[in-house]
Scaffold this motif. Sequence first.
Motif, short mmCIF file in Angstrom:
data_model
loop_
_atom_site.label_atom_id
_atom_site.label_comp_id
_atom_site.label_asym_id
_atom_site.label_seq_id
_atom_site.Cartn_x
_atom_site.Cartn_y
_atom_site.Cartn_z
N ILE A 1 0.85 -1.19 0.00
CA ILE A 1 0.00 0.00 0.00
C ILE A 1 0.88 1.23 0.00
O ILE A 1 1.85 1.32 0.78
N PHE A 2 0.56 2.20 -0.88
CA PHE A 2 1.37 3.39 -1.06
C PHE A 2 0.55 4.66 -0.83
O PHE A 2 -0.68 4.65 -0.94
N LEU A 3 1.27 5.76 -0.56
CA LEU A 3 0.66 7.08 -0.58
C LEU A 3 0.28 7.42 -2.02
O LEU A 3 0.75 6.78 -2.96
N PRO A 4 -0.55 8.45 -2.23
CA PRO A 4 -0.96 8.82 -3.58
C PRO A 4 0.20 9.14 -4.52
O PRO A 4 0.01 9.13 -5.75
N ASP A 5 1.39 9.40 -3.97
CA ASP A 5 2.52 9.67 -4.87
C ASP A 5 3.02 8.42 -5.57
O ASP A 5 3.83 8.48 -6.51
N GLY A 6 2.53 7.26 -5.12
CA GLY A 6 2.91 6.00 -5.75
C GLY A 6 4.31 5.54 -5.44
O GLY A 6 4.78 4.53 -5.97
N LEU B 1 -3.07 4.03 -2.44
CA LEU B 1 -2.95 3.19 -3.62
C LEU B 1 -2.51 1.80 -3.18
O LEU B 1 -1.70 1.65 -2.27
N VAL B 2 -3.07 0.76 -3.83
CA VAL B 2 -2.64 -0.60 -3.56
C VAL B 2 -2.03 -1.16 -4.84
O VAL B 2 -2.54 -0.93 -5.95
N GLN B 3 -0.94 -1.88 -4.67
CA GLN B 3 -0.25 -2.44 -5.83
C GLN B 3 -0.74 -3.85 -6.10
O GLN B 3 -0.66 -4.73 -5.25
N VAL B 4 -1.26 -4.05 -7.32
CA VAL B 4 -1.69 -5.37 -7.77
C VAL B 4 -0.94 -5.66 -9.06
O VAL B 4 -1.14 -4.97 -10.06
N ARG B 5 -0.09 -6.65 -9.00
CA ARG B 5 0.85 -6.92 -10.10
C ARG B 5 1.67 -5.64 -10.33
O ARG B 5 2.35 -5.18 -9.43
N ASN B 6 1.59 -5.06 -11.51
CA ASN B 6 2.38 -3.85 -11.78
C ASN B 6 1.52 -2.60 -11.83
O ASN B 6 1.98 -1.55 -12.29
N LYS B 7 0.29 -2.71 -11.33
CA LYS B 7 -0.61 -1.56 -11.35
C LYS B 7 -0.84 -1.02 -9.95
O LYS B 7 -0.84 -1.77 -8.97
N LEU B 8 -1.07 0.29 -9.86
CA LEU B 8 -1.44 0.94 -8.61
C LEU B 8 -2.90 1.36 -8.72
O LEU B 8 -3.26 2.15 -9.60
#
Length: 413
Positions: free
Chosen positions: A345-350, A388-395
């Motif tokens: 899980i990331f901040l909106p900055d990715g 943002l949550v990372q699923v495979r290579n997508k946020l």
Amino acid sequence: MRWHHNIDCSIKRPSPPKDTAAMIRSVRFNSTQAGLKKTALHDLHVELGGNMVPFAGYSMPVAYKGQSHIESHRWTRTHAGLFDVSHMLQSTLQGKDAVNFLHKVTPTDFQQLHPGVGTLSVLLNPNGGIVDDTLITKQSAHDFYMVTNAACAERDSQFLVDELKSVADAKWTPITDRSLLALQGPDAHRVLQHVLAWDQSLADLYFGQRRSYKLFNGAYIDVARSGYTGEDGFEVSIPNEDALQFAQSLLDNEMTKPIGLAARDSLRLEAGLCLYGHELDESITPVEAALSWVISKSRRNITEGVKFNGYDKIIDQINNKTHKSLRVGYRYQTKGPAARTGSKIFLPDGKTEVGHVTSGSASPSLDNINIGQGYVLKPHNKRGTNLLVQVRNKLLPIELVKMPFVPSNYYRG
């Protein structure tokens, strides 16, 4: 209330094991040398078309033929679902030191709990980490009934045996001759009431309470109004030899269908409930797990008497907010594949990682929108926070939301 109270004594039943350590060794041997263990309802599961899979050393149904996971889930939310949870570990704790023992290994006040009432609590290691979550019912002043997780059975058993070595008068006894069935859903009370004797009523059994009931055939069952779906429902402990007829009598009702492990997991996730090994483990305290409510207020300022394991650390987290992360719930703000355990899980900055997912799936009750639980660092764990949550290579964008995801329907009278 004793376990075999009012049961037909003409039926021979195995006596409880005299040597708990020997029982643990026996369970370990049976599960590794003789293949998967089977519950008393195993043949019924197969007959009903259950897709049997290995789970916690048992052969258990994940779903049933002709009934999708989503259909099973929604049926439980609208009618009544019958779950075989006999793989879970039932046990008793008895003796004059039983309360003091529970006050050492859990943060809950069992002295003030009324007989016939149960509560969710957690077993704590010396560092305040969660060994397991458990439902404990006070049967009398010195007699308690416990249910712990199947996957943790061996670890829980060893933990309790080890902790009891320094206790003078308290005996922990696993229950090996009884099945455990969970009947869940808004029609559960109608279904169960129908198979009780004419003079028995569930109307005054409220959420968290447990007592014995007589069935139409004269057998007795122990019924707790509880469950792990967020719905009204019951967990029924019954002698193994009576379990098949009882289950069949419940399934004869058109409001009831058998439900497997897949729907049980998605139901508990919607209810915002924890799954050990995902949301909980021995490195996580009840404060970090957003389970501070299991820490009774009467046990937060202990100046004398028994302190629970990890007391100083846990109380410091409550009073001074020293914990760094907290269990949260989230829901997707867009379509996309569900995030699974371990997704970052990331901040909106990715770029800035602030947490990870512990459980995630589509929600059958919420038009299949993806939901989940995870741990997020402070101060980014407040409701309404966009991450943002990372699923495979997508946020993918998510929002932190209040749990439960769907309203609970516990029967409180």
